[in-house]
Design an enzyme around this catalytic site. Structure first.
Site, short mmCIF file in Angstrom:
data_model
loop_
_atom_site.label_atom_id
_atom_site.label_comp_id
_atom_site.label_asym_id
_atom_site.label_seq_id
_atom_site.Cartn_x
_atom_site.Cartn_y
_atom_site.Cartn_z
N GLU A 23 0.62 -1.11 -0.01
CA GLU A 23 0.15 0.07 -0.17
C GLU A 23 0.85 1.28 0.01
O GLU A 23 0.63 2.33 -0.70
CB GLU A 23 -0.89 0.00 1.26
CG GLU A 23 -1.63 1.08 1.52
CD GLU A 23 -2.57 1.70 -0.09
OE1 GLU A 23 -2.91 0.82 -0.76
OE2 GLU A 23 -2.91 2.82 0.11
N LYS A 30 -35.48 38.02 4.41
CA LYS A 30 -37.12 38.15 4.50
C LYS A 30 -37.34 37.25 5.55
O LYS A 30 -37.64 36.04 5.53
CB LYS A 30 -37.93 37.78 3.36
CG LYS A 30 -37.76 38.51 1.90
CD LYS A 30 -38.31 38.27 0.83
CE LYS A 30 -37.35 37.34 0.11
NZ LYS A 30 -38.15 36.80 -1.17
N ASP A 44 -30.57 25.06 -2.05
CA ASP A 44 -30.51 25.17 -3.77
C ASP A 44 -31.17 26.37 -4.00
O ASP A 44 -32.62 26.73 -3.67
CB ASP A 44 -31.10 23.81 -4.09
CG ASP A 44 -30.83 23.91 -5.47
OD1 ASP A 44 -29.80 23.15 -6.05
OD2 ASP A 44 -31.53 24.62 -6.28
N ASP A 82 -29.43 35.92 1.88
CA ASP A 82 -30.75 35.73 2.52
C ASP A 82 -30.37 35.72 4.21
O ASP A 82 -29.32 35.48 4.44
CB ASP A 82 -31.32 34.48 2.16
CG ASP A 82 -31.97 34.81 0.94
OD1 ASP A 82 -32.36 35.65 0.42
OD2 ASP A 82 -32.51 33.66 0.17
N ALA A 92 -32.15 21.64 1.62
CA ALA A 92 -32.63 21.41 3.27
C ALA A 92 -32.96 19.88 3.30
O ALA A 92 -32.71 19.14 4.15
CB ALA A 92 -33.41 22.26 3.73
N MET A 145 -40.69 24.91 5.28
CA MET A 145 -41.35 26.15 5.92
C MET A 145 -42.78 25.52 6.51
O MET A 145 -44.02 26.21 6.35
CB MET A 145 -41.78 27.21 4.94
CG MET A 145 -40.76 27.77 4.18
SD MET A 145 -41.12 28.92 2.98
CE MET A 145 -41.12 27.45 1.58
N1 SAH Z 1 -33.78 27.09 -1.02
C1 SAH Z 1 -33.87 26.66 0.44
C2 SAH Z 1 -35.19 26.51 1.05
C3 SAH Z 1 -35.51 27.79 1.13
S1 SAH Z 1 -37.20 27.92 1.88
C4 SAH Z 1 -33.29 24.98 0.12
O1 SAH Z 1 -33.20 24.60 -0.85
O2 SAH Z 1 -33.08 24.38 1.25
C5 SAH Z 1 -36.68 28.12 3.49
C6 SAH Z 1 -36.95 26.88 4.27
O3 SAH Z 1 -36.05 25.96 3.88
C7 SAH Z 1 -36.85 26.79 5.89
O4 SAH Z 1 -38.45 27.37 6.18
C8 SAH Z 1 -36.87 25.30 6.19
O5 SAH Z 1 -38.01 24.60 5.88
C9 SAH Z 1 -35.98 24.86 5.12
N2 SAH Z 1 -34.43 24.98 5.61
C10 SAH Z 1 -33.49 25.61 5.21
N3 SAH Z 1 -32.34 25.76 5.74
C11 SAH Z 1 -32.75 24.52 6.74
C12 SAH Z 1 -31.90 23.97 7.59
N4 SAH Z 1 -30.49 23.92 7.83
N5 SAH Z 1 -32.51 22.78 8.28
C13 SAH Z 1 -33.73 22.51 8.11
N6 SAH Z 1 -34.51 23.10 7.22
C14 SAH Z 1 -34.07 24.21 6.51
#
Ligand code: SAH
Length: 465
Positions: A22, A271, A304, A249, A333, A384
């Site tokens: 190795e 927001k 994303d 954000d 998420a 959400m």
């Molecule tokens: N664009 C993001 C989603 C944005 S909407 C994505 O792709 O993840 C915002 C929601 O994403 C939050 O209300 C929650 O439901 C989720 N979210 C974002 N970050 C998170 C995390 N670290 N843990 C759990 N939920 C998360």
């Protein structure tokens, strides 16, 4: 400095590796990246090295080893894994004045192999004189993020165009040209894969001696991932480091902003749920305006940018204004939360349909109607959903789904304050309360084909065994 970094010429040269296991394979992998011929000295080879030999990529000498084996080599690695054998081979190699590295024996090393970031022909070597290999690896990770994967090709292209530039431009113009190439829109374009366009731009700049007027900005909608800074993509980090201005954000972790250039402007356009400080059209407006000023803009969104992020509205505004944009994906998420549970978003035999849904409807006070599509084998990742948990629970019970659906909750997935919980439709609201679960959170509603697997990893049994 106790050691001095140099780049060894490898073309047309031989590297000797003594050993067939190795350790030898590790050195072999490294040297295979170079143009050197590799000679292995070992009575037997492990399967990896044996394959390389069968492919004709290395020479293998299995007989007794003598001083002559080390003659005329650029480098010798001694890597048998046996300290006594290593010491003997070291002596033989030194007998012909070879430059030797004995694996894991610094006192027998003329040279130390650095950590390497390979964007050949751009190569970064990192060394700590053997004091802190872990630190070297951390620096390497940073450099890997800093230097885009295609950078080597751009350097090679510049190399091919050097003569053309020397013929047409004065030394000072040449310096300006290459500065423009490596820091402006040419590098951007090249990094994004438009290699022919980048080459055209450089050639035109050389021929017309006209460069440096990057008047049109660019916009990247970048996914920052769920919040920990090692879950953003390398491309995302690259765009952050190129950015003049970053609009970010509420859920973007400040640590991720640290990955940007120190002098980049950072503008918070968050927001909070329910209170829209920055209306969407205002956000779109400022992004368009910045790009029109020629700035490189990053619009940084959590997760994303294509998942519940209103990216489409910003993209439409950019298209309308004739500004090109790029979307850089991120870890959404749902992926982050599923991984946090040690689970999998889909599972053969249990869950073969995955739906990403939101607990908030565009129409105030109305729950989106994804619930009516639930069927066996389906998992819904609800974004959400904490604020509307009462409605979700009632909806599930009203539609007689409660007996089928398992619920996993992950709030602040992949962050230091992560909370996970498991419940049913009947206990959802109470579970959220008792665990003090807050946004951001994902609710996984799973209606398995068979109740064989669940998202939560098994808890350790209390029974002694
Ligand atoms: N664009 C993001 C989603 C944005 S909407 C994505 O792709 O993840 C915002 C929601 O994403 C939050 O209300 C929650 O439901 C989720 N979210 C974002 N970050 C998170 C995390 N670290 N843990 C759990 N939920 C998360």
């Amino acid at each position: 400095m106790k050691t001095f970094p140099m780049f060894l010429q490898m073309q047309g040269r031989r590297v000797i590796i003594a050993g067939g296991g190795e350790q030898a394979a590790q050195k072999c992998r490294l040297i295979l990246k170079t143009d050197a011929a590799i000679i292995l000295l070992a009575p037997s080879l492990d399967p990896e090295l044996s394959d390389l030999h069968a492919q004709g990529r290395v020479e293998w000498r299995k007989g007794p080893i003598g001083t002559a084996d080390f003659d005329d080599s650029a480098l010798v690695f001694v890597a048998t894994g046996c300290p006594a054998t290593d010491a003997c081979l070291h002596m033989l190699a030194k007998g012909v004045g070879a430059t030797v590295n004995v694996v894991d024996q610094p006192h027998l090393c003329d040279v130390i192999t650095p950590s390497i970031v390979d964007r050949s022909p751009v190569v970064v070597a990192i060394g700590t004189e053997g004091t802190a290999p872990v630190l070297a690896r951390q620096i390497k990770t940073k450099m890997e993020q800093l230097l885009e994967p295609r950078l080597g090709d751009l350097a090679a292209l510049a190399g091919r165009l050097r003569d053309r530039a020397s013929l047409r431009l004065e030394p000072r113009q040449r310096r300006d040209l290459w500065r423009w190439v490596f820091s402006g829109s040419v590098r951007d374009k090249h990094a994004k894969g438009s290699e022919r366009e980048a080459a055209q731009m450089i050639k035109q700049a050389i021929d017309t001696a006209n460069f440096g007027d990057d008047t049109v900005g660019s916009v990247a909608l970048v996914g920052a991932g769920p919040g920990s800074k090692d879950l953003i993509t390398l491309r995302g980090v690259q765009r952050l480091q190129e950015a003049d201005i970053i609009y970010y954000d509420r859920l973007v972790d400040p640590e991720i902003l640290d990955l940007a250039r120190r002098d980049a402007e950072r503008v918070y356009v968050g927001k909070a749920p329910g209170c829209h400080h920055w209306p969407q059209d205002k956000i779109s407006g400022v992004i368009v305006a910045a790009a029109k000023q020629g700035k490189r803009v990053v619009r940084l969104k959590c997760g994303d940018p294509g998942v519940f992020a209103r990216g489409a509205e910003e993209a439409d505004a950019l298209s309308e204004a004739g500004i090109a944009y790029e979307v850089v994906p991120g870890v959404t998420a749902a992926s982050a939360a599923s991984a946090a549970l040690g689970g999998f978003l889909t599972e053969r035999g249990t869950c073969d349909t995955l739906m990403l849904a939101t607990g908030q409807s565009a129409q105030a006070g109305k729950l989106p109607d994804w619930m009516t599509s639930m069927r066996p084998g389906m998992r819904v990742a609800v974004y959400m959903g904490v604020g509307t948990a009462v409605d979700i629970a009632q909806g599930l019970m009203g539609a007689s789904l409660a007996q089928h659906v398992e619920i996993d909750i992950v709030s602040n997935a992949q962050r230091s304050n992560q909370v996970v919980a498991k419940c049913t439709a009947e206990t959802l609201v109470q579970t959220i309360k008792s665990n003090a679960i807050e946004n951001p959170a994902i609710l996984f509603l799973t209606w398995p084909h068979a109740f064989s697997r669940t998202l939560m990893p098994p808890q350790p049994s209390q029974a002694a065994c």
